[in-house]
Write a protein that holds these residues in place. Sequence first.
Motif, PDB file in Angstrom:
ATOM      1  N   THR A  68      53.965  81.480 105.589  1.00  0.00           N
ATOM      2  CA  THR A  68      52.755  80.974 106.219  1.00  0.00           C
ATOM      3  C   THR A  68      53.102  81.466 107.723  1.00  0.00           C
ATOM      4  OG1 THR A  68      53.894  78.800 106.521  1.00  0.00           O
ATOM      5  CG2 THR A  68      52.472  79.041 104.914  1.00  0.00           C
ATOM      6  N   ASP A  69      51.818  81.046 108.482  1.00  0.00           N
ATOM      7  CA  ASP A  69      52.164  81.556 109.893  1.00  0.00           C
ATOM      8  C   ASP A  69      52.432  80.427 110.754  1.00  0.00           C
ATOM      9  OD1 ASP A  69      50.781  83.765 109.594  1.00  0.00           O
ATOM     10  OD2 ASP A  69      48.870  83.221 109.653  1.00  0.00           O
ATOM     11  N   LYS A  71      55.696  79.494 111.819  1.00  0.00           N
ATOM     12  CA  LYS A  71      57.068  79.682 111.963  1.00  0.00           C
ATOM     13  C   LYS A  71      57.801  79.061 113.001  1.00  0.00           C
ATOM     14  CE  LYS A  71      56.465  84.321 109.845  1.00  0.00           C
ATOM     15  NZ  LYS A  71      56.396  85.716 110.138  1.00  0.00           N
TER      16      LYS A  71
END
Length: 71
Positions: A68-69, A71
């Motif tokens: 997923t983005d 992070k």
Amino acid sequence: MSQEARTRGERLQIMLTPEELILIDDFRFKYRMPSRASAVRELLSRGLSAEGFSVPTPGAHSSEFGVTDDK
């Protein structure tokens, strides 16, 4: 493909966040994959054949990589 060619002798364990697992399961059910393992193998195959992604920085830590983005 022969049964012998499909035999898998190595196990790979990974840790996923709940959000990453949801993405894997969503992919699995969307494409009617028989298992999470088959979905992960398909995603690996697609990722390994993809182009246009950035190359990781040498020495990067495992925690710097995710699905997923967030992070």
